[in-house]
Design a protein around this motif. Structure first.
Motif, short mmCIF file in Angstrom:
data_model
loop_
_atom_site.label_atom_id
_atom_site.label_comp_id
_atom_site.label_asym_id
_atom_site.label_seq_id
_atom_site.Cartn_x
_atom_site.Cartn_y
_atom_site.Cartn_z
N ILE A 61 3.82 12.60 0.22
CA ILE A 61 3.97 12.42 1.67
C ILE A 61 3.32 11.11 2.11
N PHE A 62 2.11 10.85 1.60
CA PHE A 62 1.41 9.61 1.95
C PHE A 62 2.23 8.39 1.52
N LYS A 63 2.79 8.47 0.31
CA LYS A 63 3.53 7.32 -0.20
C LYS A 63 4.84 7.10 0.55
N ARG A 64 5.51 8.19 0.92
CA ARG A 64 6.74 8.04 1.72
C ARG A 64 6.43 7.38 3.06
N LYS A 65 5.35 7.82 3.68
CA LYS A 65 4.97 7.26 4.97
C LYS A 65 4.62 5.78 4.83
N GLU A 118 11.76 7.29 -6.73
CA GLU A 118 12.79 7.24 -5.69
C GLU A 118 12.23 6.68 -4.39
N ILE A 119 10.96 6.96 -4.11
CA ILE A 119 10.33 6.45 -2.89
C ILE A 119 10.25 4.93 -2.92
N ASP A 127 15.53 -1.77 -11.20
CA ASP A 127 16.23 -0.52 -11.49
C ASP A 127 15.25 0.44 -12.17
N PHE A 128 14.49 1.17 -11.37
CA PHE A 128 13.49 2.08 -11.92
C PHE A 128 14.11 3.20 -12.74
N ARG A 129 15.27 3.67 -12.34
CA ARG A 129 15.92 4.75 -13.07
C ARG A 129 16.24 4.30 -14.49
#
Length: 220
Positions: A61-65, A118-119, A127-129
């Protein structure tokens, strides 16, 4: 535009948790207490939607924000200021690439860091994936070809010699700080006064030059 961005920064600063809240969080007895205190902040709605409370869920949550705030700044910037934010935010690329490397070495499943990837993918062209799906350290390094981190290959020999990812990590960090310092010198330093220019160069320079390079390790 710069004035507008500064005003936006100050408005975002007002959203930061106050010092007294940080102290209270540090003194919390358990993760539930932390969640309860944060429920009164802008993290509250996201926390309320969690099926269960655990440290990893709160961290995401912190990282998304955080990334949402970076995106907000980018959307409200242009020209040199936008480029500065983008170049600085590459530090998250470094963080995630190194985390993937370490997971590969220790044989830990990368699925647990997939949500985090993904964040950060939102603000990165890396390309992290593809990196995440690499089967070996060599494959990870190969995926970095054509990026500013392609010098990671210089750490491979020492990786095998010492059985640690540190040489590769140093190459990646060096590439980031070197690229950022180059950008600052070409686009930012010329608009700073002498004092600010020297202070900024010392800060970035220390990060870049005080760490040993893989070549230093090989001769030690």
């Amino acid at each position: 535009m710069i004035e507008y961005v500064l005003v936006k920064c100050h408005s975002l600063k007002s959203r930061l948790l106050p010092r007294v809240m940080i102290s209270a969080l540090a003194s919390a007895g358990n993760i539930e207490e932390i969640a309860d205190m944060l429920s009164l902040t802008e993290y509250g709605p996201d926390i309320a939607r969690l099926p269960g409370i655990d440290a990893r869920a709160l961290e995401l949550i912190f990282k998304r924000k955080l990334i949402d705030r970076y995106i907000l700044m980018m959307d409200n910037s242009s020209g040199r200021m936008l480029k500065l934010i983008k170049e600085y935010s590459r530090k998250f690329e470094v963080q995630e690439i190194i985390q993937i490397l370490r997971h590969k070495v220790f044989g830990v499943s990368t699925e647990q860091i997939s949500p985090e990837i993904e964040i950060f993918q939102k603000i990165s062209e890396i390309d992290f994936r593809r990196i995440l799906n690499a089967k070996s350290i060599e494959e990870v390094v190969k995926t970095l070809k054509g990026t500013i981190y392609e010098k990671a290959k210089e750490g491979l020999d020492l990786f095998w010699k010492y059985e640690t990812t540190l040489p590769i990590e140093m190459c990646i960090r060096s590439a980031y700080y070197g690229n950022f310092l180059k950008f600052l010198r070409s686009r930012i330093f010329r608009v700073l006064n002498r004092h600010d220019k020297k202070a900024l160069e010392r800060l970035i320079g220390c990060l870049l030059y005080t760490s040993p390079s893989p070549r230093d390790l090989s001769t030690s």
